[in-house]
Design a protein around this motif. Structure first.
Motif, mmCIF file in Angstrom:
data_model
loop_
_atom_site.group_PDB
_atom_site.id
_atom_site.type_symbol
_atom_site.label_atom_id
_atom_site.label_comp_id
_atom_site.label_asym_id
_atom_site.label_seq_id
_atom_site.Cartn_x
_atom_site.Cartn_y
_atom_site.Cartn_z
ATOM 1 N N MET A 1 1.514 -14.963 23.308
ATOM 2 C CA MET A 1 1.878 -15.486 22.021
ATOM 3 C C MET A 1 3.465 -15.811 21.926
ATOM 4 O O MET A 1 4.159 -15.116 22.169
ATOM 5 N N ALA A 2 3.862 -17.235 21.813
ATOM 6 C CA ALA A 2 5.317 -17.556 21.706
ATOM 7 C C ALA A 2 6.038 -16.769 20.859
ATOM 8 O O ALA A 2 5.328 -16.387 19.478
ATOM 9 N N VAL A 3 7.250 -16.723 20.697
ATOM 10 C CA VAL A 3 7.954 -15.863 19.816
ATOM 11 C C VAL A 3 8.148 -16.455 18.675
ATOM 12 O O VAL A 3 8.148 -15.908 17.653
ATOM 13 N N PHE A 4 8.113 -17.843 18.647
ATOM 14 C CA PHE A 4 8.428 -18.788 17.445
ATOM 15 C C PHE A 4 7.006 -18.972 16.808
ATOM 16 O O PHE A 4 7.130 -20.082 15.999
ATOM 17 N N ASP A 5 6.123 -18.829 17.369
ATOM 18 C CA ASP A 5 4.827 -19.068 16.659
ATOM 19 C C ASP A 5 4.618 -18.694 15.465
ATOM 20 O O ASP A 5 4.734 -17.455 15.213
ATOM 21 N N GLY A 6 4.122 -19.397 14.547
ATOM 22 C CA GLY A 6 3.905 -19.032 13.175
ATOM 23 C C GLY A 6 2.888 -17.907 12.857
ATOM 24 O O GLY A 6 3.255 -17.036 12.050
ATOM 25 N N ASP A 7 1.928 -17.841 13.705
ATOM 26 C CA ASP A 7 0.801 -16.710 13.773
ATOM 27 C C ASP A 7 1.523 -15.609 14.139
ATOM 28 O O ASP A 7 1.186 -14.291 13.468
ATOM 29 N N PHE A 8 2.714 -15.466 14.768
ATOM 30 C CA PHE A 8 3.114 -14.393 15.511
ATOM 31 C C PHE A 8 4.056 -13.748 14.068
ATOM 32 O O PHE A 8 3.792 -12.477 13.894
ATOM 33 N N TRP A 9 4.704 -14.427 13.507
ATOM 34 C CA TRP A 9 5.619 -13.859 12.416
ATOM 35 C C TRP A 9 4.778 -13.408 11.135
ATOM 36 O O TRP A 9 5.054 -12.294 10.635
ATOM 37 N N ILE A 10 3.879 -14.238 11.202
ATOM 38 C CA ILE A 10 2.777 -13.757 10.014
ATOM 39 C C ILE A 10 1.980 -12.152 10.184
ATOM 40 O O ILE A 10 2.066 -11.497 9.274
ATOM 41 N N GLN A 11 1.787 -12.310 11.481
ATOM 42 C CA GLN A 11 1.064 -10.956 12.019
ATOM 43 C C GLN A 11 2.280 -9.741 12.040
ATOM 44 O O GLN A 11 1.974 -8.806 11.298
ATOM 45 N N LEU A 12 3.329 -10.221 12.270
ATOM 46 C CA LEU A 12 4.601 -9.268 12.387
ATOM 47 C C LEU A 12 4.824 -8.758 10.746
ATOM 48 O O LEU A 12 4.834 -7.384 10.617
ATOM 49 N N VAL A 13 4.851 -9.702 9.714
ATOM 50 C CA VAL A 13 5.188 -9.307 8.486
ATOM 51 C C VAL A 13 3.932 -8.384 7.996
ATOM 52 O O VAL A 13 4.215 -7.260 7.380
ATOM 53 N N VAL A 14 2.605 -8.768 8.211
ATOM 54 C CA VAL A 14 1.629 -7.961 7.840
ATOM 55 C C VAL A 14 1.867 -6.492 8.104
ATOM 56 O O VAL A 14 1.339 -5.593 7.659
ATOM 57 N N LEU A 15 1.938 -6.431 9.634
ATOM 58 C CA LEU A 15 1.875 -5.165 10.072
ATOM 59 C C LEU A 15 2.934 -4.397 9.645
ATOM 60 O O LEU A 15 2.859 -3.081 9.335
ATOM 61 N N ALA A 16 4.156 -4.879 9.280
ATOM 62 C CA ALA A 16 5.245 -4.223 8.859
ATOM 63 C C ALA A 16 4.955 -3.753 7.386
ATOM 64 O O ALA A 16 5.188 -2.484 7.089
ATOM 65 N N ALA A 17 4.263 -4.622 6.778
ATOM 66 C CA ALA A 17 4.032 -4.247 5.227
ATOM 67 C C ALA A 17 3.003 -3.052 5.129
ATOM 68 O O ALA A 17 3.146 -2.174 4.494
ATOM 69 N N VAL A 18 1.953 -3.112 6.366
ATOM 70 C CA VAL A 18 1.158 -2.184 6.250
ATOM 71 C C VAL A 18 1.740 -0.698 6.588
ATOM 72 O O VAL A 18 1.476 0.340 6.097
ATOM 73 N N GLY A 19 2.655 -0.801 7.511
ATOM 74 C CA GLY A 19 3.434 0.447 7.861
ATOM 75 C C GLY A 19 4.280 1.048 6.775
ATOM 76 O O GLY A 19 4.303 2.034 6.543
ATOM 77 N N VAL A 20 4.791 0.005 6.017
ATOM 78 C CA VAL A 20 5.580 0.427 4.765
ATOM 79 C C VAL A 20 4.819 0.839 3.745
ATOM 80 O O VAL A 20 5.121 2.135 3.419
ATOM 81 N N PHE A 21 3.751 0.676 3.708
ATOM 82 C CA PHE A 21 2.769 0.747 2.484
ATOM 83 C C PHE A 21 2.358 2.285 2.953
ATOM 84 O O PHE A 21 2.228 3.043 1.890
ATOM 85 N N LEU A 22 1.931 2.498 4.175
ATOM 86 C CA LEU A 22 1.369 3.608 4.640
ATOM 87 C C LEU A 22 2.454 4.736 4.289
ATOM 88 O O LEU A 22 2.220 5.976 3.881
ATOM 89 N N LEU A 23 3.694 4.378 4.923
ATOM 90 C CA LEU A 23 4.887 5.392 4.744
ATOM 91 C C LEU A 23 5.020 5.717 2.981
ATOM 92 O O LEU A 23 5.246 6.929 2.892
ATOM 93 N N ILE A 24 4.864 4.898 2.202
ATOM 94 C CA ILE A 24 5.070 4.965 0.868
ATOM 95 C C ILE A 24 4.009 5.858 0.381
ATOM 96 O O ILE A 24 4.337 6.963 -0.533
ATOM 97 N N MET A 25 2.788 5.650 0.649
ATOM 98 C CA MET A 25 1.740 6.532 0.086
ATOM 99 C C MET A 25 1.881 7.616 0.734
ATOM 100 O O MET A 25 1.257 8.700 -0.100
ATOM 101 N N LEU A 26 2.325 8.145 1.665
ATOM 102 C CA LEU A 26 2.123 9.219 2.581
ATOM 103 C C LEU A 26 3.367 10.062 2.424
ATOM 104 O O LEU A 26 3.582 11.168 3.120
ATOM 105 N N TRP A 27 4.462 9.527 1.710
ATOM 106 C CA TRP A 27 5.712 10.155 1.778
ATOM 107 C C TRP A 27 5.598 11.480 1.209
ATOM 108 O O TRP A 27 5.213 11.767 0.059
ATOM 109 N N PRO A 28 6.179 12.602 2.067
ATOM 110 C CA PRO A 28 6.048 14.109 1.629
ATOM 111 C C PRO A 28 6.883 14.491 0.380
ATOM 112 O O PRO A 28 8.070 13.771 0.226
ATOM 113 N N THR A 29 6.378 15.058 -0.355
ATOM 114 C CA THR A 29 7.178 15.658 -1.558
ATOM 115 C C THR A 29 7.044 17.114 -1.636
ATOM 116 O O THR A 29 6.440 17.619 -0.874
ATOM 117 N N ALA A 30 7.694 17.862 -2.786
ATOM 118 C CA ALA A 30 7.666 19.239 -2.746
ATOM 119 C C ALA A 30 6.260 19.762 -2.928
ATOM 120 O O ALA A 30 5.654 20.643 -2.040
#
Length: 229
Positions: free
Chosen positions: A1-30
């Protein structure tokens, strides 16, 4: 996949968003740390013990966004979100345990009165059932000549083995009872994830058995004597 391919960046944003969402949902509290310790047989945990549990969880969960972005571009032949989730959590657990092998510059060191071995940390049922599940899943993969999936299964076994070794070998930090309980959790949960990984690689009825084994192994509580100093 080319570095500047549009699908690459879309997938990158989606994966980052999923990871951040999971981090927020699972963030440990007391409350999260307290529930974790009670589940692993630490009765009436103190505030200091809860802090140890929160630190343990943060060490793993902070890795999730980065791992989702990285692993999202690795072909795994699993073709579903469950496989990706299992790989991310297994990889996060592995990295967290390897990082914990470092002797910290700060922190409350504790010393065990006797060396702890794997049999002192993990339940016998977990130590027996995990390899049984893996072998049961490996047989049909060999029969069906699914060598790529068998390779991923072998890799997951290696990852679980390293996690288990690191959980036993890492230096003790904080409260001894909590330290032992969290080591037990690392072994049980990683073995459960490994069983689940084996299941999703096989699919079908056997795959469903692997998922059930994941739930059972990861939630196997230690005997009270296991968490006693």
């Amino acid at each position: 996949m080319a570095v500047f391919d549009g699908d690459f960046w879309i997938q990158l944003v989606v994966l980052a968003a999923v990871g951040v969402f999971l981090l927020i949902m699972l963030w440990p509290t007391a409350s999260t740390g307290r529930r974790l310790l009670r589940k692993w047989q630490v009765r009436d945990p103190s505030d200091a013990q809860v802090e140890d549990a929160i630190r343990y969880l943060k060490r793993r969960r902070l890795l999730y966004p980065w791992l989702y972005v990285t692993i999202g571009f690795v072909p795994m032949n699993g073709d579903d979100s469950t496989t990706q989730f299992l790989v991310v959590v297994l990889a996060g657990t592995l990295l967290a345990e390897l990082l914990a092998l470092r002797v910290p510059r700060e922190g409350r060191r504790v010393a065990s009165l006797a060396p702890r071995g794997l049999s002192d940390i993990a339940a016998k049922g977990v130590l027996i059932s995990y390899p049984v599940v893996v072998l049961a899943m490996a047989v049909p993969l060999v029969i069906w000549e699914q060598w790529a999936r068998l390779g991923w299964l072998a890799l997951s076994v290696l990852v679980v083995a390293v996690i288990v070794w690191a959980a036993v070998a890492r230096p003790a930090i904080g409260d001894e009872i909590v330290d032992l309980a969290l080591r037990t959790r690392s072994v049980h949960v990683s073995a459960g994830l490994g069983a689940g990984m084996a299941g999703v690689l096989v699919h079908g009825l056997l795959g469903f058995v692997g998922i059930l084994a994941w739930i059972a192994i990861a939630n196997t509580k230690p005997m009270p004597a296991k968490t006693a100093p």
